[in-house]
Design a protein around this motif. Structure first.
Motif, PDB file in Angstrom:
ATOM      1  N   VAL A  48       0.695  -1.312   0.054  1.00  0.00           N
ATOM      2  CA  VAL A  48      -0.064  -0.113  -0.083  1.00  0.00           C
ATOM      3  C   VAL A  48       0.897   1.366  -0.127  1.00  0.00           C
ATOM      4  O   VAL A  48       0.538   2.182  -0.642  1.00  0.00           O
ATOM      5  CB  VAL A  48      -1.130  -0.072   1.385  1.00  0.00           C
ATOM      6  CG1 VAL A  48      -1.584   1.392   1.395  1.00  0.00           C
ATOM      7  CG2 VAL A  48      -2.057  -1.074   1.097  1.00  0.00           C
ATOM      8  N   HIS A  58      -1.463  -2.259  -7.262  1.00  0.00           N
ATOM      9  CA  HIS A  58      -2.443  -1.231  -7.243  1.00  0.00           C
ATOM     10  C   HIS A  58      -3.303  -1.252  -8.117  1.00  0.00           C
ATOM     11  O   HIS A  58      -4.616  -1.047  -7.729  1.00  0.00           O
ATOM     12  CB  HIS A  58      -1.447   0.219  -7.054  1.00  0.00           C
ATOM     13  CG  HIS A  58      -1.068   0.400  -5.634  1.00  0.00           C
ATOM     14  ND1 HIS A  58      -1.278   1.624  -4.970  1.00  0.00           N
ATOM     15  CD2 HIS A  58       0.026  -0.196  -4.883  1.00  0.00           C
ATOM     16  CE1 HIS A  58      -0.300   1.647  -3.976  1.00  0.00           C
ATOM     17  NE2 HIS A  58       0.360   0.449  -3.797  1.00  0.00           N
ATOM     18  N   LYS A  62      -7.330  -2.374  -7.187  1.00  0.00           N
ATOM     19  CA  LYS A  62      -8.422  -1.231  -7.370  1.00  0.00           C
ATOM     20  C   LYS A  62      -9.406  -1.549  -8.691  1.00  0.00           C
ATOM     21  O   LYS A  62     -10.184  -1.144  -8.535  1.00  0.00           O
ATOM     22  CB  LYS A  62      -7.622  -0.035  -8.040  1.00  0.00           C
ATOM     23  CG  LYS A  62      -6.782   0.711  -6.840  1.00  0.00           C
ATOM     24  CD  LYS A  62      -6.173   1.985  -7.374  1.00  0.00           C
ATOM     25  CE  LYS A  62      -5.372   2.493  -6.380  1.00  0.00           C
ATOM     26  NZ  LYS A  62      -4.721   3.926  -6.745  1.00  0.00           N
ATOM     27  N   PHE A  90      -8.216  -2.531  -2.911  1.00  0.00           N
ATOM     28  CA  PHE A  90      -7.128  -1.761  -2.746  1.00  0.00           C
ATOM     29  C   PHE A  90      -7.650  -0.741  -1.714  1.00  0.00           C
ATOM     30  O   PHE A  90      -7.079  -0.474  -0.523  1.00  0.00           O
ATOM     31  CB  PHE A  90      -6.368  -0.968  -3.693  1.00  0.00           C
ATOM     32  CG  PHE A  90      -5.274  -0.059  -3.367  1.00  0.00           C
ATOM     33  CD1 PHE A  90      -4.259  -0.695  -3.262  1.00  0.00           C
ATOM     34  CD2 PHE A  90      -5.430   1.155  -3.204  1.00  0.00           C
ATOM     35  CE1 PHE A  90      -3.195  -0.010  -2.942  1.00  0.00           C
ATOM     36  CE2 PHE A  90      -4.427   2.079  -2.839  1.00  0.00           C
ATOM     37  CZ  PHE A  90      -3.288   1.393  -2.490  1.00  0.00           C
TER      38      PHE A  90
END
Length: 159
Positions: A48, A58, A62, A90
């Motif tokens: 993260v 990521h 997402k 995410f």
């Protein structure tokens, strides 16, 4: 300006060169797939907090909604959660990195009694869902997983 006329100047140039190399960015980490994803809290935090190194992670996290599992590796207690909204999985897991408990009552109680316990949390994915499903459908699927795993009766879920 440094010139390399003698040995000591060459040594200085070597040290400067090594220092420049040592500050180069880490190599990018390739996303290994949803079905292989099992991460500790500390590993998740690394992902993260390092968007350049974990760019593909990521992007992948997402891109989906999900039902996920968090296990307290000290006790074996499980927490089933779901992720939906703009940043998908995410976004939801980022909240755990920031808060250590994601706002969940059962996990807050554990951390209240054992403040560093979040380091023993293991994150994995039970089911990937497309972002085309509704929030209500995600919550329904999450409830089904809670029933299958008995995480309300024996785990950290309270609803």
């Amino acid at each position: 300006m440094i010139n390399a006329k003698n040995v000591s100047d060459k040594y200085v140039l070597s040290v400067i060169f090594l220092r420049i190399i040592s500050i180069s960015p880490d190599e990018k980490k390739v996303f290994t797939g949803f079905e292989n994803l099992v991460k500790t809290y500390d590993e998740l935090k690394e992902i993260v907090e390092n968007p350049e190194v974990y760019e593909s992670w990521h992007t992948a996290l997402k891109s989906v909604y999900a039902v996920y599992l968090i296990v307290d590796t000290e006790t074996g207690k499980q927490y089933v959660g779901s992720a939906y909204g703009k940043d998908g999985l995410f976004g939801r897991w980022s909240v755990y990195v920031d808060t250590h408990h994601g706002g969940n009552k059962g996990m807050k109680e554990v951390i209240c009694d054992y403040p560093d316990r979040y380091h023993a949390f293991q994150f994995s994915i039970l089911q990937i869902l497309p972002k085309t499903v509704t929030d209500e459908e995600v919550i329904h699927i999450e409830s089904l997983w809670k029933s299958k795993l008995l995480s309300i009766k024996f785990g950290m879920n309270d609803n």
